[in-house]
Design a protein around this motif. Structure first.
Motif, PDB file in Angstrom:
ATOM      1  N   PRO A 190     -65.065  29.035-103.132  1.00  0.00           N
ATOM      2  CA  PRO A 190     -64.226  30.133-102.617  1.00  0.00           C
ATOM      3  C   PRO A 190     -64.979  31.049-101.659  1.00  0.00           C
ATOM      4  O   PRO A 190     -64.392  31.585-100.720  1.00  0.00           O
ATOM      5  N   SER A 223     -56.955  26.932 -92.642  1.00  0.00           N
ATOM      6  CA  SER A 223     -57.884  25.990 -93.283  1.00  0.00           C
ATOM      7  C   SER A 223     -57.427  24.543 -93.093  1.00  0.00           C
ATOM      8  O   SER A 223     -58.230  23.676 -92.713  1.00  0.00           O
ATOM      9  N   ASP A 253     -52.041  26.098 -92.883  1.00  0.00           N
ATOM     10  CA  ASP A 253     -52.651  27.360 -92.457  1.00  0.00           C
ATOM     11  C   ASP A 253     -53.912  27.091 -91.635  1.00  0.00           C
ATOM     12  O   ASP A 253     -54.162  25.955 -91.213  1.00  0.00           O
ATOM     13  N   ASP A 302     -52.202  29.033 -97.556  1.00  0.00           N
ATOM     14  CA  ASP A 302     -52.356  27.899 -98.469  1.00  0.00           C
ATOM     15  C   ASP A 302     -51.583  26.655 -98.053  1.00  0.00           C
ATOM     16  O   ASP A 302     -51.527  25.690 -98.813  1.00  0.00           O
ATOM     17  N   ARG A 362     -64.963  29.447 -98.310  1.00  0.00           N
ATOM     18  CA  ARG A 362     -63.617  29.564 -97.731  1.00  0.00           C
ATOM     19  C   ARG A 362     -63.440  30.942 -97.093  1.00  0.00           C
ATOM     20  O   ARG A 362     -62.934  31.066 -95.980  1.00  0.00           O
ATOM     21  N   ARG A 363     -63.864  31.981 -97.808  1.00  0.00           N
ATOM     22  CA  ARG A 363     -63.751  33.349 -97.249  1.00  0.00           C
ATOM     23  C   ARG A 363     -64.648  33.530 -96.027  1.00  0.00           C
ATOM     24  O   ARG A 363     -64.279  34.206 -95.075  1.00  0.00           O
ATOM     25  N   PRO A 406     -56.134  34.284 -94.537  1.00  0.00           N
ATOM     26  CA  PRO A 406     -55.816  33.533 -95.763  1.00  0.00           C
ATOM     27  C   PRO A 406     -54.474  32.804 -95.648  1.00  0.00           C
ATOM     28  O   PRO A 406     -53.572  33.259 -94.943  1.00  0.00           O
ATOM     29  N   TRP A 408     -59.255  22.934-102.564  1.00  0.00           N
ATOM     30  CA  TRP A 408     -59.140  24.254-101.942  1.00  0.00           C
ATOM     31  C   TRP A 408     -59.571  25.380-102.881  1.00  0.00           C
ATOM     32  O   TRP A 408     -59.755  26.507-102.455  1.00  0.00           O
ATOM     33  N   ARG A 409     -59.717  25.082-104.170  1.00  0.00           N
ATOM     34  CA  ARG A 409     -60.212  26.100-105.114  1.00  0.00           C
ATOM     35  C   ARG A 409     -61.735  26.088-105.196  1.00  0.00           C
ATOM     36  O   ARG A 409     -62.333  26.983-105.792  1.00  0.00           O
ATOM     37  N   GLY A 417     -49.363  30.875 -94.007  1.00  0.00           N
ATOM     38  CA  GLY A 417     -50.628  31.350 -93.447  1.00  0.00           C
ATOM     39  C   GLY A 417     -50.709  31.017 -91.968  1.00  0.00           C
ATOM     40  O   GLY A 417     -50.315  29.918 -91.560  1.00  0.00           O
ATOM     41  N   TYR A 457     -66.424  23.807 -93.459  1.00  0.00           N
ATOM     42  CA  TYR A 457     -65.747  23.844 -94.753  1.00  0.00           C
ATOM     43  C   TYR A 457     -65.751  22.455 -95.396  1.00  0.00           C
ATOM     44  O   TYR A 457     -66.037  22.301 -96.590  1.00  0.00           O
TER      45      TYR A 457
END
Ligand SMILES: [Zn+2]
Length: 285
Positions: free
Chosen positions: A165, A182, A180, A177, A168-169, A175, A161-162, A234, A247
């Motif tokens: 980025p 994602s 959520d 974590d 992801r945005r 947003p 997930w890092r 989220g 993603y």
């Protein structure tokens, strides 16, 4: 492509899905692996914990396995020789032990498992290990520093997930974590049969009551259910399978790039030393 749980492969309607894949340890046979001669071990590491009311407890394991399997397949097409090990299905969950049937691995257990995996792999000449981590509570860095030195192996951690980025945005609207948008999108793409979006809550996060704890640089773990009443962090309600696919593919590509680099590395390609450590001969340390 077959993204079912790797260790329990399910029938797929595609030719690719029916073929046994040498890059997946759980599917491959010994003769297949001897010929394939993997040189990078990929270890998916998840957790089994509540993910709101709409996602299954095994969410993190599905993600870790699927990212590892997809990235390894891409990397193998590019000439790399990864082998994906079975997922470790338990993680650091001390702050979720008030939730039914949650299992927590203490740090000594995690170190023991990781140490034995690294020792097993290096015994067989596989001295590059990539951990594909899908759970925010799992922290491997202190262990990696110790084990890398002890076994002269190159150990890399990818917190999926890092990665990417900007993607992801770009893909997600809200947003979060945990359970959520994602994670719900990824599960809608990977295992829609396990998702119940009609039951999704808002994934609200309540503030700490003690002043001063929310500043940058100050940290203490969240007592999960007290801070996140529906266990999500989220709002997941804008999730979609298409967002999950975009993603998933983008991050899988990024993980594949790591695998290709590790597989091609020659001793001296810093930070890979191939049994030596730094610029001193092995044995001096
Ligand atoms: Zn999760």
């Amino acid at each position: 492509m077959n993204f079912r749980v790797v260790c329990y492969p399910m029938a797929s309607d595609s030719e690719e899905g029916r073929r046994l894949r040498p890059e997946l340890l759980c599917e491959a046979s010994r003769p297949q692996l001897r010929e394939y001669a993997p040189n990078v071990a990929v270890l998916p590491w998840g957790a089994t914990e509540a993910h709101g009311s709409h996602l299954p407890y095994t969410t993190d394991n599905v993600q870790a396995e699927a990212f590892a399997a997809r990235a390894a397949a891409i990397a193998r097409e590019r000439g790399a020789r990864p082998v994906v090990l079975p997922v470790v299905p338990f993680g650091s969950n001390a702050q979720q032990l008030d939730q039914v049937a949650t299992c927590h691995l203490s740090v000594s257990t995690v170190l023991g498992v990781l140490r034995d995996v690294v020792r097993s792999m290096t015994t067989q000449g596989i001295d590059r290990l990539l951990i594909v981590n899908s759970h925010g509570g799992n922290e491997f860095r202190p262990f990696v520093r110790d084990l890398q030195f002890e076994f002269k192996a190159l150990i890399v951690v990818a917190d999926f997930w890092r990665m990417r980025p900007e993607l992801r945005r770009e893909v997600f609207d809200v947003p979060g974590d945990h359970a959520d948008e994602s994670e719900a999108s990824l599960l809608l793409h990977l295992r829609p049969d396990l998702v119940r979006m009609a039951d999704a809550g808002r994934g609200e996060r309540l503030p700490f009551r003690i002043e001063g704890l929310s500043q940058p640089g100050v940290w203490t773990p969240r007592p999960w259910a007290a801070i996140h009443p529906d266990t999500g962090s989220g709002d997941p309600r804008m999730a979609s399978a298409d967002k999950g696919r975009r993603y998933f593919e983008g991050v899988s590509e990024a993980i594949a790039e790591v695998i290709v680099g590790l597989s091609r590395a020659l001793p001296g390609d810093v930070p890979y030393f191939g049994g030596e450590y730094g610029d001193e001969p092995a044995g001096l340390h």
